[in-house]
Design a protein around this motif. Structure first.
Motif, mmCIF file in Angstrom:
data_model
loop_
_atom_site.group_PDB
_atom_site.id
_atom_site.type_symbol
_atom_site.label_atom_id
_atom_site.label_comp_id
_atom_site.label_asym_id
_atom_site.label_seq_id
_atom_site.Cartn_x
_atom_site.Cartn_y
_atom_site.Cartn_z
ATOM 1 N N SER A 88 -2.712 39.905 5.254
ATOM 2 C CA SER A 88 -2.562 39.390 5.150
ATOM 3 C C SER A 88 -1.682 38.958 4.100
ATOM 4 N N HIS A 89 -1.539 39.691 2.919
ATOM 5 C CA HIS A 89 -1.323 39.725 1.257
ATOM 6 C C HIS A 89 -0.727 41.243 0.661
ATOM 7 N N ILE A 90 -0.594 41.981 2.442
ATOM 8 C CA ILE A 90 1.011 42.453 2.293
ATOM 9 C C ILE A 90 1.920 41.886 2.794
ATOM 10 N N GLN A 91 3.179 42.602 1.813
ATOM 11 C CA GLN A 91 4.861 42.071 2.078
ATOM 12 C C GLN A 91 5.409 42.609 2.826
ATOM 13 N N GLU A 92 4.733 44.064 3.275
ATOM 14 C CA GLU A 92 4.823 44.912 4.512
ATOM 15 C C GLU A 92 4.358 44.636 5.556
ATOM 16 N N GLU A 109 0.774 39.042 8.912
ATOM 17 C CA GLU A 109 1.665 38.152 8.629
ATOM 18 C C GLU A 109 3.015 38.221 7.917
ATOM 19 N N ALA A 110 2.920 38.924 7.540
ATOM 20 C CA ALA A 110 4.670 39.450 6.944
ATOM 21 C C ALA A 110 5.968 39.854 8.466
ATOM 22 N N THR A 113 7.352 36.669 7.624
ATOM 23 C CA THR A 113 8.800 36.688 6.750
ATOM 24 C C THR A 113 10.387 37.580 6.647
ATOM 25 N N ILE A 114 9.931 38.900 7.335
ATOM 26 C CA ILE A 114 10.793 39.604 6.955
ATOM 27 C C ILE A 114 11.888 39.946 8.684
ATOM 28 N N THR A 190 4.140 50.404 8.412
ATOM 29 C CA THR A 190 4.234 49.431 7.588
ATOM 30 C C THR A 190 6.299 49.550 8.572
ATOM 31 N N GLN A 192 9.191 47.518 5.941
ATOM 32 C CA GLN A 192 9.685 47.230 4.996
ATOM 33 C C GLN A 192 11.364 46.489 5.648
ATOM 34 N N TYR A 195 16.178 42.170 2.018
ATOM 35 C CA TYR A 195 16.965 40.567 1.992
ATOM 36 C C TYR A 195 18.124 40.857 2.295
#
Length: 205
Positions: A88-92, A109-110, A113-114, A190, A192, A195
């Motif tokens: 849950s804390h990984i940005q990827e 959860e990323a 966001t992505i 993963t 990435q 943005y």
């Protein structure tokens, strides 16, 4: 970046010990029961203290087996919770899919966001990730994914479409998980996001 195999290393020695005890405990119970049955079949009158020791030993074995079972379940749950907290804390995006059906089994959860879409929407419709791939890249990317289910390798950069119509580039890496027979049964990896939206360039899968 998360690589397969880095999760759960600390639990392996405990898991190994649990496997040993899970084998030994039923074996001891079976031996104790066998001794009593054989004595009865031969008409041997066992002393009361021997019967007491046998019965006590059998109860201890059952209780010990139950304790190891409960501990194993607890450790499994704790391991899953550590995984969820880390993921849950990984940005990827961290994803896992079934190699045969290509249905997503897990995503963190990323993803929200992505991609701009909810994690629940993907888990409810495990192949909906195909729809967010840019139409110009979709056929090529899905062909590479199909190839990855056999080779275990996926490394590409392509575009996805956001709900508001914007285009975003993502870099995706995939790795194989094999079963006991050596067959690829899961792909994990993963993704990435870049943005800054870009247009006019083709995927580099």
């Amino acid at each position: 970046m998360v690589r397969p195999g880095i999760l759960g290393k600390e639990a392996r020695p405990q898991n190994k010990a649990g496997v040993v005890f899970s084998i030994l405990i039923p074996l001891l119970a079976a031996i104790l029961l066998f001794v009593v049955i054989q004595a009865k079949l031969r008409g041997v009158q066992l002393p009361d203290f021997v019967i007491f020791v046998e019965a006590l030993g059998f109860v201890v074995v059952i209780l010990a087996g139950t304790w190891f079972l409960i501990r194993g379940v607890r450790e499994h749950r704790e391991s899953e919770e550590r995984y969820r907290q880390m993921a849950s804390h990984i940005q990827e995006i961290f994803w896992m899919l079934d190699a045969e059906s290509k249905r997503v089994l897990e995503v963190n959860e990323a993803y929200e966001t992505i991609t701009g879409r909810t994690r629940r929407s993907l888990l409810d419709n495990p192949t909906s990730y195909e729809e967010i791939i840019h139409p110009e890249d979709r056929v090529h990317v899905l062909a590479r994914l199909d190839e990855a289910t056999r080779t275990g390798k996926f490394d590409g950069r392509f575009r996805i479409t956001l709900p508001n119509g914007d285009v975003r580039w993502v870099r995706v890496h995939g790795f194989p998980m094999r079963n006991a027979a050596g067959k690829i049964w899961r792909l994990v990896g993963t993704a990435q996001g870049h943005y800054r939206t870009e247009t006019g360039r083709r995927s580099s899968c």
